[in-house]
Design an enzyme around this catalytic site. Structure first.
Site, mmCIF file in Angstrom:
data_model
loop_
_atom_site.group_PDB
_atom_site.id
_atom_site.type_symbol
_atom_site.label_atom_id
_atom_site.label_comp_id
_atom_site.label_asym_id
_atom_site.label_seq_id
_atom_site.Cartn_x
_atom_site.Cartn_y
_atom_site.Cartn_z
ATOM 1 N N HIS A 95 18.504 -25.207 -17.769
ATOM 2 C CA HIS A 95 19.514 -26.183 -17.438
ATOM 3 C C HIS A 95 19.286 -26.712 -15.976
ATOM 4 O O HIS A 95 19.530 -27.861 -15.780
ATOM 5 C CB HIS A 95 20.790 -25.728 -17.801
ATOM 6 C CG HIS A 95 21.217 -25.247 -19.044
ATOM 7 N ND1 HIS A 95 21.571 -23.924 -19.376
ATOM 8 C CD2 HIS A 95 21.696 -25.785 -20.085
ATOM 9 C CE1 HIS A 95 21.692 -24.009 -20.578
ATOM 10 N NE2 HIS A 95 21.807 -25.079 -20.903
ATOM 11 N N LYS A 152 13.492 -28.037 -25.981
ATOM 12 C CA LYS A 152 13.600 -26.650 -26.782
ATOM 13 C C LYS A 152 14.387 -27.301 -28.097
ATOM 14 O O LYS A 152 13.926 -26.819 -29.335
ATOM 15 C CB LYS A 152 14.247 -25.750 -26.181
ATOM 16 C CG LYS A 152 14.321 -24.389 -27.006
ATOM 17 C CD LYS A 152 15.050 -23.076 -26.608
ATOM 18 C CE LYS A 152 16.589 -23.250 -26.016
ATOM 19 N NZ LYS A 152 17.291 -23.378 -27.438
ATOM 20 N N ARG A 164 21.160 -17.835 -25.592
ATOM 21 C CA ARG A 164 21.393 -16.850 -26.635
ATOM 22 C C ARG A 164 20.428 -15.469 -26.202
ATOM 23 O O ARG A 164 20.823 -14.656 -26.627
ATOM 24 C CB ARG A 164 20.801 -17.245 -27.999
ATOM 25 C CG ARG A 164 21.856 -18.235 -28.429
ATOM 26 C CD ARG A 164 21.138 -19.084 -29.850
ATOM 27 N NE ARG A 164 22.065 -20.190 -30.040
ATOM 28 C CZ ARG A 164 22.892 -20.454 -30.783
ATOM 29 N NH1 ARG A 164 23.356 -19.103 -31.484
ATOM 30 N NH2 ARG A 164 23.326 -21.562 -31.173
#
Ligand code: PAF
Length: 282
Positions: free
Chosen positions: A37, A149, A188
């Site tokens: 990010h 991604k 995750r």
């Protein structure tokens, strides 16, 4: 940096900036921010006068309620990272603020949304389209930044933007950021067990090996079978799907020539109960 919780306040800020002729970069996120990010935010910072980052775990894109419940939430650390990156506005709305009424819109996303994630997670992409179209309307960005991604997600968002007439807005896709051992950064990853974390880099290893397999003359069908078998041979990893698709249409190809816009291999793997995704360009 200002933290904004209401749509009205966000609109007021961006309308003022727009009137002053400023460009606005939007980075939509679901929080649990990591270096991937950060790379999007840094790019937005370089290319725009004003940077807005949304942090919102969007319930409408979760087809699995357990996944929504266990999705990591780290608001304070997120705000700290965004402040550190020189973001102007962190937009952190509540669910009621984003969805004062149930969003019943169904987007005609077509074939790009029907395969892979679309087939495995019914309703997921419609939920993504709902929230991203709201964010585009609220933040009125000049540019919006998304990580590769989620390769198929970018194609879906481009389709939504076309359907909804967000034609002025530039959608910027940004390269995957990886751990030194090759694992693609993902919110995750924090849920991986120590054993799962050890197994996870094999996904990237197998994908990179598949470049050689293509070079040695294997067809997409053969490469697909080999990638799946090699990933499944790693203790703890189970491939959900591995598809080789055209990079723009997302349609699976049987020959390399069929991929007119280049071929991309997209994989989803269960590492224990954590669902990881990755991709590679051929
Ligand atoms: O990629 C994500 O984190 C989400 O799908 C997005 C684009 C922020 C929409 O909720």
């Amino acid at each position: 940096m200002e933290i904004i919780n209401t749509v009205a306040s966000l609109k007021e800020k961006v309308e003022k900036a727009r009137k002053e002729g400023k460009t606005i970069g939007l980075v939509p996120t679901m929080g649990a921010l990591h270096a991937g990010h950060r790379s999007l935010v840094e790019r937005a910072r370089k290319e725009n006068d004003i940077v807005v980052v949304s942090v919102f775990v969007n319930p409408t894109q979760f087809n699995n309620q357990d996944d929504l419940k266990t999705y990591p939430r780290t608001e304070e650390a997120d705000a700290e990272m965004l402040r550190d990156c020189g973001v102007d506005y962190a937009f952190m709305p509540s669910v009621a603020e984003m969805y004062p009424e149930k969003d019943t819109r169904v987007f005609a996303l077509g074939p790009v949304a029907e395969v892979m994630e679309g087939a495995m997670r019914p309703g997921h992409f419609n939920g993504v389209a709902q929230v991203v179209s709201k964010l585009f309307a609220m933040a009125q960005p000049t540019r919006a930044y998304f990580g590769e991604k989620d390769f198929q997600q970018i194609a879906v968002i481009r389709k939504m933007a076309e359907l909804e007439g967000f034609t002025e807005l530039e959608i910027v896709d940004c390269p995957i950021v990886r751990e030194p051992d090759g694992l693609a950064l993902s919110s995750r990853n924090v849920r991986l067990t120590p054993e799962g974390r050890k197994a996870a880099p094999n996904i990237r290893r197998v994908l990179v090996e598949s470049l050689d397999e293509k070079a040695r003359g294997m067809s997409p069908v053969e490469v697909k079978a080999s990638v799946k078998a090699k990933i499944d041979a790693v203790d703890g990893l189970t491939t959900e799907y591995y598809e080789i698709v055209d990079a723009l249409t997302m349609q699976p190809v049987a020959t390399w020539a069929e991929a007119e816009n280049g071929a991309v291999g997209c994989v989803t793997v269960y590492d224990g109960d954590v669902r990881l995704i990755d991709n590679i360009r051929y």
